[in-house]
Design an enzyme around this catalytic site. Sequence first.
Site, PDB file in Angstrom:
ATOM      1  N   SER A 268      90.106 -58.333  42.228  1.00  0.00           N
ATOM      2  CA  SER A 268      89.460 -59.411  42.973  1.00  0.00           C
ATOM      3  C   SER A 268      88.138 -59.865  42.365  1.00  0.00           C
ATOM      4  O   SER A 268      87.569 -60.856  42.802  1.00  0.00           O
ATOM      5  CB  SER A 268      89.212 -58.954  44.409  1.00  0.00           C
ATOM      6  OG  SER A 268      88.305 -57.869  44.444  1.00  0.00           O
TER       7      SER A 268
ATOM      8  N   SER B  72      90.130 -53.756  40.982  1.00  0.00           N
ATOM      9  CA  SER B  72      89.552 -55.102  40.929  1.00  0.00           C
ATOM     10  C   SER B  72      88.519 -55.321  39.839  1.00  0.00           C
ATOM     11  O   SER B  72      88.070 -56.439  39.630  1.00  0.00           O
ATOM     12  CB  SER B  72      88.936 -55.458  42.289  1.00  0.00           C
ATOM     13  OG  SER B  72      89.953 -55.588  43.247  1.00  0.00           O
TER      14      SER B  72
ATOM     15  N   LYS C 213      79.299 -60.702  41.823  1.00  0.00           N
ATOM     16  CA  LYS C 213      80.406 -60.987  42.736  1.00  0.00           C
ATOM     17  C   LYS C 213      79.867 -61.315  44.123  1.00  0.00           C
ATOM     18  O   LYS C 213      78.955 -60.654  44.617  1.00  0.00           O
ATOM     19  CB  LYS C 213      81.339 -59.778  42.786  1.00  0.00           C
ATOM     20  CG  LYS C 213      82.622 -59.974  43.595  1.00  0.00           C
ATOM     21  CD  LYS C 213      83.485 -58.727  43.466  1.00  0.00           C
ATOM     22  CE  LYS C 213      84.838 -58.880  44.161  1.00  0.00           C
ATOM     23  NZ  LYS C 213      85.696 -57.687  43.964  1.00  0.00           N
TER      24      LYS C 213
END
Length: 386
Positions: free
Chosen positions: A109, A133, A32
């Site tokens: 996310s 997330s 990420k």
Amino acid sequence: MQDRWNAFMPYPDVDVGNASTGPLSGLRLAVKDLFDVAGYPTAAGNAAVLAASGIRAATAPLVQALLDAGACFVGKTNTDELAYSLIGGNVHFGMPRNPRDPDLIPGGSSSGSAVAVAAGLADIGLGTDTSGSIRLPAAINGLIGWRPTHGSLDNRALRALAPSFDVPGFMTRSLEPMDAVMSAVGMPAANDRPISILIPADIFETIDGAIADEMIASIRSAVMPIRKIDSISSFSLADLAVAFITILQKEAWESNKTLFEQAPEAIAPDIAARLLSGSRLEDWEVREARAIAKLFSGEIDRLLGENVVVALPTLAMSAPTRDAEPESFAAFRSACVKLLCLSGLSGCTQLAFPITDCAGNISLSLLGARSTDRMLVYVARQIRAE
């Protein structure tokens, strides 16, 4: 690499070394874009952050530990802006496409990491989990999602959102590589004491009855003691969610105050609105929320004190379509936070996984006491009969 799913950030490839052998050898790692990786910028899903980032000279220690264990880096992945959403959209870099159902949101996310794993472009998706997330996109994309015990993994060189709840986390397609990841990052092995599973009636009553029945039937298939309880807390789910959101918004504002003050126009309106809500909170509201969190954490500690895990639905409702109205996204986020906030408030570990041999895409979660992360994999194996 062909990326028709928009899982990865469009950065030029940089050679990121890894150990030639190790427990994660042969596994591809997607990271990420909140973690620093040497040779790459870190954008956190925001164009202004990207412009100010520069190329990082060092790699986040957690990422380096995975590389040292043999994992092969394949790219930095898309994320919701500032990691502050559960939907998967991004006005700067676009919404990744859900490989399981391209009409649905991918969830966020850690959207890009989830999509990369679900699409077969990576074997390990490294993300973060503050309000869900990791667990939410894992559920939507049919993956295993692990939210570790709060504070158990190294979070240096990771951009913060709300430190009281932020944890690095992982997604995989099956339990075996997840257990290997847990071992590689230093999580202790599961003990061999008998384990019992609690099914809280009030939580399962909040979801569709047919889905709840399938989940409970799946849990009962495990050869373990199972006990139904009325509730896991003296607080209502709604009150816990309000306390969680209060702390989250306050800390998200503190983490992003400088960016907001310097470049408010560079933040998507919905993200900016949530940041502003955090800026307007009174100190007494935050103190009251933290007091509720502390009391709830104590209740969970007592509940899970005897080798007990709690079974939970991962999501409160089905995911909306990617072209849904903003009101649908807000309703989905609000409903799901009531379940996803429980591990954040308690600091406990949670493992989400799809139930096999059932109609549709159903994700079950196990909530365990702090430092029982690998025990959850063992229980999930019994339920899934892997």
